[in-house]
Design a protein around this motif. Sequence first.
Motif, short mmCIF file in Angstrom:
data_model
loop_
_atom_site.label_atom_id
_atom_site.label_comp_id
_atom_site.label_asym_id
_atom_site.label_seq_id
_atom_site.Cartn_x
_atom_site.Cartn_y
_atom_site.Cartn_z
N LYS A 1 0.16 3.27 -0.42
CA LYS A 1 -0.76 4.06 0.41
C LYS A 1 -2.04 3.28 0.62
CE LYS A 1 0.38 8.84 -0.01
NZ LYS A 1 -0.05 10.17 -0.22
N THR A 2 -2.67 3.55 1.76
CA THR A 2 -3.94 2.92 2.09
C THR A 2 -4.91 4.00 2.54
OG1 THR A 2 -4.93 1.19 3.43
CG2 THR A 2 -3.16 2.43 4.45
N HIS A 3 -6.19 3.72 2.42
CA HIS A 3 -7.17 4.72 2.82
C HIS A 3 -8.43 4.05 3.37
CE1 HIS A 3 -8.85 3.78 -1.12
NE2 HIS A 3 -9.99 4.29 -0.68
N ARG A 47 -6.18 8.97 4.60
CA ARG A 47 -5.14 8.32 3.79
C ARG A 47 -3.88 8.23 4.63
NH1 ARG A 47 -7.65 8.24 -0.87
NH2 ARG A 47 -8.77 10.01 -1.70
N GLU A 49 0.27 6.14 4.92
CA GLU A 49 1.33 5.30 4.35
C GLU A 49 1.27 3.89 4.93
OE1 GLU A 49 3.47 6.01 1.90
OE2 GLU A 49 2.61 8.02 1.67
N SER A 50 0.85 3.79 6.19
CA SER A 50 0.83 2.47 6.83
C SER A 50 -0.57 2.12 7.33
CB SER A 50 1.80 2.43 8.02
OG SER A 50 1.29 3.17 9.10
N GLU A 51 -0.86 0.84 7.36
CA GLU A 51 -2.15 0.35 7.85
C GLU A 51 -2.31 0.68 9.33
OE1 GLU A 51 -5.86 -1.30 7.56
OE2 GLU A 51 -4.48 -1.01 5.90
N LEU A 54 -3.30 4.30 9.72
CA LEU A 54 -4.68 4.44 9.26
C LEU A 54 -5.66 3.95 10.32
CD1 LEU A 54 -6.63 5.04 6.85
CD2 LEU A 54 -6.43 2.60 6.32
#
Length: 99
Positions: A1-3, A47, A49-51, A54
């Motif tokens: 995960k990315t945020h 937040r 799952e993918s850049e 995001l």
Amino acid sequence: KTHASLNVGPDMALSVIGKGGAGVKAIEEEFAVHVNVNQSSGQVTVRAESEEALQAAVAHIREQTGMDKPQVEVAYDRSKADRVLPMVFGRGGASLRKL
């Protein structure tokens, strides 16, 4: 995960939230992200799952809140005012009294 976090300010937080949370729900559904908005501070956390998701959601929020536009700063040149104001007021305010 990315945020990612961005501060849109308390005044723009409501536009991100939308009526009854509809704005947040729309962003979450369109971009497959989770959005958390702190209304009092204006802090928005996204937040994903993918850049790609995001970045797309953050770009959408920036556009929606006007953060994508360049900021214009107005500077006040006091040195000019210091030279001009005495001429406007005159000695002891004489020019103003004539008005």
